[in-house]
Design a protein around this motif. Structure first.
Motif, PDB file in Angstrom:
ATOM      1  N   GLU A 195     -11.746  -6.415   4.520  1.00 49.94           N
ATOM      2  CA  GLU A 195     -11.888  -5.103   3.884  1.00 49.94           C
ATOM      3  C   GLU A 195     -11.034  -4.959   2.626  1.00 49.94           C
ATOM      4  OE1 GLU A 195     -11.860  -1.629   6.262  1.00 49.94           O
ATOM      5  OE2 GLU A 195     -13.357  -2.423   7.641  1.00 49.94           O
ATOM      6  N   GLY A 196     -10.200  -5.959   2.328  1.00 52.76           N
ATOM      7  CA  GLY A 196      -9.355  -5.883   1.147  1.00 52.76           C
ATOM      8  C   GLY A 196      -8.313  -4.787   1.234  1.00 52.76           C
ATOM      9  N   THR A 197      -7.648  -4.719   2.391  1.00 48.58           N
ATOM     10  CA  THR A 197      -6.646  -3.676   2.632  1.00 48.58           C
ATOM     11  C   THR A 197      -5.346  -4.311   3.096  1.00 48.58           C
ATOM     12  OG1 THR A 197      -8.378  -2.119   3.259  1.00 48.58           O
ATOM     13  CG2 THR A 197      -6.131  -1.580   3.928  1.00 48.58           C
ATOM     14  N   LEU A 198      -4.231  -3.833   2.532  1.00 44.44           N
ATOM     15  CA  LEU A 198      -2.900  -4.299   2.910  1.00 44.44           C
ATOM     16  C   LEU A 198      -2.110  -3.129   3.462  1.00 44.44           C
ATOM     17  CD1 LEU A 198      -0.871  -6.821   2.593  1.00 44.44           C
ATOM     18  CD2 LEU A 198       0.009  -5.517   0.637  1.00 44.44           C
ATOM     19  N   LEU A 199      -1.663  -3.237   4.707  1.00 47.91           N
ATOM     20  CA  LEU A 199      -0.757  -2.253   5.289  1.00 47.91           C
ATOM     21  C   LEU A 199       0.646  -2.785   5.029  1.00 47.91           C
ATOM     22  CD1 LEU A 199      -3.302  -2.349   7.828  1.00 47.91           C
ATOM     23  CD2 LEU A 199      -2.261  -0.087   7.679  1.00 47.91           C
ATOM     24  N   SER A 200       1.359  -2.127   4.108  1.00 45.51           N
ATOM     25  CA  SER A 200       2.562  -2.740   3.540  1.00 45.51           C
ATOM     26  C   SER A 200       3.880  -2.274   4.144  1.00 45.51           C
ATOM     27  CB  SER A 200       2.599  -2.496   2.026  1.00 45.51           C
ATOM     28  OG  SER A 200       2.683  -1.110   1.737  1.00 45.51           O
ATOM     29  N   GLY A 201       3.840  -1.404   5.155  1.00 41.86           N
ATOM     30  CA  GLY A 201       5.099  -0.931   5.728  1.00 41.86           C
ATOM     31  C   GLY A 201       5.996  -0.371   4.635  1.00 41.86           C
ATOM     32  N   ASP A 202       7.273  -0.741   4.677  1.00 43.51           N
ATOM     33  CA  ASP A 202       8.206  -0.279   3.642  1.00 43.51           C
ATOM     34  C   ASP A 202       8.511  -1.369   2.615  1.00 43.51           C
ATOM     35  OD1 ASP A 202       8.219   2.138   4.898  1.00 43.51           O
ATOM     36  OD2 ASP A 202      10.366   2.190   5.320  1.00 43.51           O
ATOM     37  N   THR A 203       7.642  -2.371   2.521  1.00 46.50           N
ATOM     38  CA  THR A 203       7.824  -3.388   1.488  1.00 46.50           C
ATOM     39  C   THR A 203       7.359  -2.865   0.133  1.00 46.50           C
ATOM     40  OG1 THR A 203       7.567  -5.190   3.093  1.00 46.50           O
ATOM     41  CG2 THR A 203       7.226  -5.736   0.772  1.00 46.50           C
ATOM     42  N   LEU A 204       6.172  -2.266   0.099  1.00 43.67           N
ATOM     43  CA  LEU A 204       5.579  -1.826  -1.169  1.00 43.67           C
ATOM     44  C   LEU A 204       5.089  -0.394  -1.044  1.00 43.67           C
ATOM     45  CD1 LEU A 204       4.567  -2.574  -4.041  1.00 43.67           C
ATOM     46  CD2 LEU A 204       2.453  -3.370  -2.950  1.00 43.67           C
ATOM     47  N   PHE A 205       5.485   0.449  -1.994  1.00 45.64           N
ATOM     48  CA  PHE A 205       5.017   1.828  -2.080  1.00 45.64           C
ATOM     49  C   PHE A 205       4.224   2.010  -3.369  1.00 45.64           C
ATOM     50  CE2 PHE A 205       9.287   2.687   0.084  1.00 45.64           C
ATOM     51  CZ  PHE A 205       8.739   2.663   1.355  1.00 45.64           C
ATOM     52  N   GLY A 229      10.501  -0.683  -0.979  1.00 44.34           N
ATOM     53  CA  GLY A 229      11.471  -0.259   0.019  1.00 44.34           C
ATOM     54  C   GLY A 229      12.910  -0.494  -0.404  1.00 44.34           C
ATOM     55  N   ARG A 230      13.783   0.378   0.079  1.00 41.31           N
ATOM     56  CA  ARG A 230      15.200   0.267  -0.242  1.00 41.31           C
ATOM     57  C   ARG A 230      15.777  -1.053   0.272  1.00 41.31           C
ATOM     58  NH1 ARG A 230      18.102   5.911   1.251  1.00 41.31           N
ATOM     59  NH2 ARG A 230      19.888   4.621   0.661  1.00 41.31           N
ATOM     60  N   VAL A 231      16.733  -1.569  -0.458  1.00 40.23           N
ATOM     61  CA  VAL A 231      17.385  -2.813  -0.046  1.00 40.23           C
ATOM     62  C   VAL A 231      18.861  -2.572   0.303  1.00 40.23           C
ATOM     63  CG1 VAL A 231      15.809  -4.304  -1.330  1.00 40.23           C
ATOM     64  CG2 VAL A 231      17.880  -3.454  -2.450  1.00 40.23           C
ATOM     65  N   ASP A 232      19.283  -1.302   0.305  1.00 41.53           N
ATOM     66  CA  ASP A 232      20.676  -0.980   0.598  1.00 41.53           C
ATOM     67  C   ASP A 232      20.872  -0.443   2.019  1.00 41.53           C
ATOM     68  OD1 ASP A 232      19.283   1.364   0.065  1.00 41.53           O
ATOM     69  OD2 ASP A 232      21.002   2.372  -0.853  1.00 41.53           O
ATOM     70  N   LEU A 233      19.844  -0.572   2.860  1.00 37.70           N
ATOM     71  CA  LEU A 233      19.955  -0.169   4.258  1.00 37.70           C
ATOM     72  C   LEU A 233      20.139  -1.417   5.121  1.00 37.70           C
ATOM     73  CD1 LEU A 233      17.031   2.437   4.334  1.00 37.70           C
ATOM     74  CD2 LEU A 233      19.478   2.900   4.065  1.00 37.70           C
ATOM     75  N   PHE A 257      -1.729 -11.331  -5.251  1.00 39.05           N
ATOM     76  CA  PHE A 257      -3.017 -11.027  -4.624  1.00 39.05           C
ATOM     77  C   PHE A 257      -3.972 -10.487  -5.687  1.00 39.05           C
ATOM     78  CE2 PHE A 257      -0.721 -11.655  -0.869  1.00 39.05           C
ATOM     79  CZ  PHE A 257      -1.553 -11.566   0.240  1.00 39.05           C
ATOM     80  N   ASP A 258      -5.215 -10.888  -5.603  1.00 40.86           N
ATOM     81  CA  ASP A 258      -6.229 -10.411  -6.553  1.00 40.86           C
ATOM     82  C   ASP A 258      -6.707  -9.021  -6.168  1.00 40.86           C
ATOM     83  OD1 ASP A 258      -6.193 -12.762  -8.044  1.00 40.86           O
ATOM     84  OD2 ASP A 258      -7.681 -13.728  -6.752  1.00 40.86           O
ATOM     85  N   ASP A 259      -6.765  -8.126  -7.164  1.00 45.16           N
ATOM     86  CA  ASP A 259      -7.364  -6.820  -6.932  1.00 45.16           C
ATOM     87  C   ASP A 259      -8.882  -6.978  -6.845  1.00 45.16           C
ATOM     88  OD1 ASP A 259      -5.818  -4.655  -6.432  1.00 45.16           O
ATOM     89  OD2 ASP A 259      -5.584  -4.037  -8.509  1.00 45.16           O
ATOM     90  N   PRO A 260      -9.635  -6.037  -6.259  1.00 45.28           N
ATOM     91  CA  PRO A 260      -9.138  -4.782  -5.711  1.00 45.28           C
ATOM     92  C   PRO A 260      -8.613  -4.949  -4.284  1.00 45.28           C
ATOM     93  CG  PRO A 260     -11.522  -4.833  -5.555  1.00 45.28           C
ATOM     94  CD  PRO A 260     -11.095  -6.131  -6.203  1.00 45.28           C
ATOM     95  N   ILE A 261      -7.359  -4.584  -4.071  1.00 41.47           N
ATOM     96  CA  ILE A 261      -6.784  -4.525  -2.729  1.00 41.47           C
ATOM     97  C   ILE A 261      -6.114  -3.168  -2.572  1.00 41.47           C
ATOM     98  CG2 ILE A 261      -5.012  -5.427  -1.172  1.00 41.47           C
ATOM     99  CD1 ILE A 261      -5.636  -8.191  -2.182  1.00 41.47           C
ATOM    100  N   ALA A 262      -6.597  -2.413  -1.593  1.00 39.73           N
ATOM    101  CA  ALA A 262      -5.995  -1.121  -1.282  1.00 39.73           C
ATOM    102  C   ALA A 262      -4.697  -1.350  -0.531  1.00 39.73           C
ATOM    103  CB  ALA A 262      -6.956  -0.286  -0.439  1.00 39.73           C
ATOM    104  N   VAL A 263      -3.662  -0.582  -0.872  1.00 42.36           N
ATOM    105  CA  VAL A 263      -2.360  -0.692  -0.216  1.00 42.36           C
ATOM    106  C   VAL A 263      -2.070   0.611   0.510  1.00 42.36           C
ATOM    107  CG1 VAL A 263       0.113  -1.035  -0.557  1.00 42.36           C
ATOM    108  CG2 VAL A 263      -1.520  -2.306  -1.968  1.00 42.36           C
ATOM    109  N   LEU A 264      -1.827   0.504   1.814  1.00 39.69           N
ATOM    110  CA  LEU A 264      -1.458   1.652   2.640  1.00 39.69           C
ATOM    111  C   LEU A 264      -0.001   1.480   3.033  1.00 39.69           C
ATOM    112  CD1 LEU A 264      -4.629   1.668   4.919  1.00 39.69           C
ATOM    113  CD2 LEU A 264      -4.227   3.016   2.842  1.00 39.69           C
ATOM    114  N   PRO A 265       0.917   2.188   2.370  1.00 39.96           N
ATOM    115  CA  PRO A 265       2.339   1.991   2.608  1.00 39.96           C
ATOM    116  C   PRO A 265       2.860   2.787   3.804  1.00 39.96           C
ATOM    117  CG  PRO A 265       2.017   3.502   0.796  1.00 39.96           C
ATOM    118  CD  PRO A 265       0.650   3.081   1.256  1.00 39.96           C
ATOM    119  N   GLY A 266       4.107   2.509   4.161  1.00 44.50           N
ATOM    120  CA  GLY A 266       4.746   3.191   5.269  1.00 44.50           C
ATOM    121  C   GLY A 266       5.134   4.624   4.962  1.00 44.50           C
ATOM    122  N   HIS A 267       5.228   4.965   3.681  1.00 47.79           N
ATOM    123  CA  HIS A 267       5.518   6.336   3.247  1.00 47.79           C
ATOM    124  C   HIS A 267       4.738   6.595   1.970  1.00 47.79           C
ATOM    125  CE1 HIS A 267       9.018   6.630   5.986  1.00 47.79           C
ATOM    126  NE2 HIS A 267       9.269   5.392   5.607  1.00 47.79           N
ATOM    127  N   GLY A 268       4.341   7.827   1.764  1.00 50.40           N
ATOM    128  CA  GLY A 268       3.715   8.200   0.496  1.00 50.40           C
ATOM    129  C   GLY A 268       2.244   7.859   0.420  1.00 50.40           C
TER     130      GLY A 268
END
Length: 196
Positions: free
Chosen positions: A141-151, A156-160, A178-189
C-alpha cells in the motif's frame, strides 16, 4: 487493509488499529492510555480479532495501555528487544499517571514481518529516538508507520531516554532513500509523505 486511527492521551499519541477485512484479523499499534475502550469497541463492532499489540518503541506515551489491552484480548505484545526493558520496567518521565508494566512476547527485529490475514508489514529497525525504535512498512500500500522516528516536518527527540543523535541521522537517511509516493503515519501529529 482497513485502518482506524485515534489521537489519544495527554501528548496526543496516534493509536492505529489495522485489519484484514477478509479474515478479520487485526493489530493495534502504540496503545497509549486511554485506548482500551476504543479498541474494544472497534473489535466488537466489526467482529475483528486482535492478533498482536505492537509498540514502535518503549516510551510511556506509546505503551500505557499495553497490559490492559493484552489482558482483555489475549493478544501478545511485540517490541524490539532493545526496548523490551521499557515495557517490563516502565520509568515514565513526566507521565501524569502510573504506567503498568507489560510483558513482550514477540521480538520485532530488522527484516522481520508482521502478518495478519494477507497483510504484511516489514519491520525496519530505526534507532535514534530510542535504541529499539522501529518503523513498519506496508510495501503493497506504500505506507510507513513511523512511530516517533519521523514526523511531518520533523523527527523524534534524541534527548530522552535511549536517544542517540548519530543513530537518528542514519535512520532518517535510510528513510529518505525510499521512493515516493509513500504515505507516512507518525506516532504524533499529522500524516505526511517521504517526499515532504
Amino acid at each position: 487493509m482497513e485502518r482506524l486511527s485515534r489521537v489519544t492521551g495527554p501528548v496526543g499519541t496516534n493509536v492505529h488499529v489495522l485489519a484484514d477485512p477478509v479474515t478479520r484479523e487485526a493489530i493495534a499499534i502504540d496503545t497509549a492510555i486511554p485506548s482500551l475502550a476504543w479498541i474494544t469497541e472497534i473489535l466488537d463492532e466489526r467482529g475483528w480479532t486482535l492478533k498482536l499489540i505492537v509498540s514502535t518503541h518503549g516510551h510511556w506515551d506509546h505503551i500505557g495501555d499495553n497490559a490492559r489491552v493484552a489482558e482483555h484480548t489475549g493478544a501478545p505484545i511485540a517490541v524490539h528487544p532493545l526496548d523490551a526493558h521499557r515495557l517490563t520496567d516502565p520509568r515514565p518521565l513526566w507521565a501524569p499517571f502510573e504506567i503498568p508494566p507489560s510483558v513482550p512476547a514477540v521480538d520485532l527485529a530488522e527484516g522481520g514481518e508482521i502478518r495478519f490475514g494477507s497483510i504484511r508489514l516489514e519491520v525496519l529497525h530505526t534507532p535514534g529516538h530510542t535504541e529499539g525504535s522501529v518503523c513498519l512498512f506496508d510495501r503493497a500500500e506504500g505506507t510507513l508507520l513511523s512511530g516517533d522516528t519521523l514526523f511531518a516536518g520533523s523527527f523524534g527527540r534524541v534527548d530522552l531516554a535511549g536517544g542517540d543523535e548519530s543513530a537518528m541521522v542514519e535512520s532518517l537517511g535510510r528513510l529518505a532513500r525510499f521512493d515516493d509516493p509513500i504515505a507516512v503515519l507518525p506516532g504524533h501529529g499529522a500524516a505526511t509523505t517521504i517526499g515532504r
